[in-house]
Design an enzyme around this catalytic site. Structure first.
Site, PDB file in Angstrom:
ATOM      1  N   GLY A   1      -8.849   1.255   5.440  1.00 55.48           N
ATOM      2  CA  GLY A   1      -9.467   2.506   5.880  1.00 55.48           C
ATOM      3  C   GLY A   1      -8.471   3.638   5.827  1.00 55.48           C
ATOM      4  O   GLY A   1      -7.322   3.443   5.435  1.00 55.48           O
TER       5      GLY A   1
ATOM      6  N   GLU B   1     -11.461   4.962  -0.038  1.00 53.68           N
ATOM      7  CA  GLU B   1     -10.438   4.140   0.606  1.00 53.68           C
ATOM      8  C   GLU B   1     -10.498   2.703   0.092  1.00 53.68           C
ATOM      9  O   GLU B   1      -9.473   2.059  -0.117  1.00 53.68           O
ATOM     10  CB  GLU B   1     -10.618   4.143   2.128  1.00 53.68           C
TER      11      GLU B   1
ATOM     12  N   GLU C   1      -7.222   1.181  -1.614  1.00 56.42           N
ATOM     13  CA  GLU C   1      -6.466   0.148  -0.916  1.00 56.42           C
ATOM     14  C   GLU C   1      -6.728  -1.249  -1.424  1.00 56.42           C
ATOM     15  O   GLU C   1      -5.922  -2.148  -1.227  1.00 56.42           O
ATOM     16  CB  GLU C   1      -6.769   0.197   0.583  1.00 56.42           C
TER      17      GLU C   1
ATOM     18  N   ASP D   1      -8.589   6.058  23.600  1.00 59.61           N
ATOM     19  CA  ASP D   1      -7.231   5.569  23.337  1.00 59.61           C
ATOM     20  C   ASP D   1      -7.179   4.471  22.292  1.00 59.61           C
ATOM     21  O   ASP D   1      -6.290   3.633  22.320  1.00 59.61           O
ATOM     22  CB  ASP D   1      -6.612   5.075  24.639  1.00 59.61           C
TER      23      ASP D   1
ATOM     24  N   GLU E   1      -0.083  -4.974   1.007  1.00 66.50           N
ATOM     25  CA  GLU E   1      -0.530  -6.334   0.741  1.00 66.50           C
ATOM     26  C   GLU E   1      -1.963  -6.499   1.228  1.00 66.50           C
ATOM     27  O   GLU E   1      -2.301  -6.095   2.336  1.00 66.50           O
ATOM     28  CB  GLU E   1       0.389  -7.311   1.478  1.00 66.50           C
TER      29      GLU E   1
END
Lengths: 231, 231
Positions: free
Chosen positions: A48, A64, A68, A86, A117
């Site tokens: 992401g 993404e 990735e 949080d 990786e």
DNA sequence: CCAAAAGTGTTCAGGCTACACCCATGT
DNA sequence: ACATGGGTGTAGCCTGAACACTTTTGG
């Protein structure tokens, strides 16, 4: 160039839960990447990243995924948006989660890419995940289970040509229950969405299996008439 | 005080599709507010507003609901996140949509509040909506339809004590189809989630109706055993 | 006694579940 | 010939759909 606003703004990201199915092991798998940076350096995480201001959420997820993990043309659907205050220790980050279904053919290309990786893990044996990614994953798995019962998304996880046993193993490992062979075959064939091919799948020392393909055109027609897949 | 970031950031909002049910008219309704400011000044819109950086998405949705419509303690669930690039003409705004279900008792308090005008509209007769709110509404209605079939959320739209006919009218107006009275009663009572009260509902010149209440404790127990409501 | 909604059972058809044996192949 | 998974049919049960009359009340 800096950008200034009247009020503080949350950062917006997308995260993708990418499912794959390993027919030989009959195991549902998830694609994870190892983080190269803090926080959670060296931990495994969902692929992401940040949403750009000029792209839609769907576009961001697809981008993404491609950057990735080198995956493209997969089934991709928005899942849920995670916005506890949080969830990222650095600052307020709201993440729109997606889930993706990939065919085995794409798997090989997936691992061999990019800087970070990337690896497939069986869903039954995941490493600890960064951030609240364990919660995102759990949400995705629950969604996949629900979806599989009512819509023919299972085919997105199989090669274009597959056997009924492969399909059954897929259902069994996603739903987590064994299914009766005769009843399963009766049911899926009754929908008339599987086209038998002239080929067979030969493997090992036993009778070869009939190969089928899914007929998406016919499915679209049925869907318009208010049809439910139901397995 | 200004806030500065390296990259441009989308603004983040929540929008709420608030459903109510008018038992006397047997009509599903939505709560809209009239916009006082441009863009879409004087158009009707879903209640909503900006997410603050120190509150969760759920909190933001609840806060906006209370500020704009004076509703609290309602059923509230995240729906979908809308993030096309030009959905707001001013700048990039990503909106996390929620849908809410309210009991009739809350309705009166709802209208009589705040600066902005708030009004209930029957879903079958909505005015043109601002932004992409028509799309958000359509998504919410589809979700409510799906949800109602499998989970007992209908009770969130009725008063604590209700008759089976009221419940049936609710299902009929949400699902958009007439239902068989005997089959409907058999089915809902078979789940054993409705507790008959010692009171009746008398109205008009005919036999009074038995009142029931929903038993949420029993529902939680059943749910843990993997139970599906299914109507 | 009339109007209006509440309340109640049965029948039939179709779908779901459970279940066991023969088939085609490679070694 | 044997080991291995592929492939097939039936019977009982349960659930969902269709359907019409009696009951209770207020006027």
């Amino acid at each position: 160039m800096k950008h200034t606003y009247e009020y503080p703004r949350a950062a917006l990201t997308v995260d993708c839960v990418v499912f794959g199915f390993d027919s030989t092991q009959a195991a549902l798998q998830v694609l994870l990447i190892r983080r190269g940076l803090a926080p959670f350096k060296d931990h495994w995480a969902l692929p992401g990243g940040f949403v750009r201001v000029e792209e839609t959420l769907d576009e961001a997820a697809r981008r993404e995924l491609e950057e990735e993990t080198n995956l493209s043309t997969v089934f991709l659907e928005q899942l849920y948006t995670f916005g506890t205050v949080d969830r990222d220790p650095r600052e307020r980050v709201v993440s729109v989660a997606y889930y993706a279904l990939t065919k085995p053919a794409d798997h090989t290309t997936a691992a061999s890419t990019d800087a970070a990786e990337a690896r497939w893990f069986p869903v039954s044996d995941l490493p600890p995940l960064a951030f609240d990614h364990a919660e995102i994953f759990a949400t995705a798995l629950a969604r996949l289970r629900g979806k599989l019962r009512y819509e023919p998304v299972g085919f997105e996880l199989l090669p274009p040509k597959f056997t009924l046993t492969q399909l059954q193993r897929l259902y069994e490992s996603v739903l987590g229950t064994p299914l009766d062979k005769r009843n399963f075959r009766k049911k899926v064939l009754s929908h008339d969405l599987l086209v038998p091919l002239k080929e067979t799948h030969r493997e090992g020392t036993h009778r070869p299996a009939q190969l089928f393909r899914f007929d998406p055109v016919r499915y679209e027609k049925l869907k318009k008439k208010g049809f439910l897949f139901e397995i």
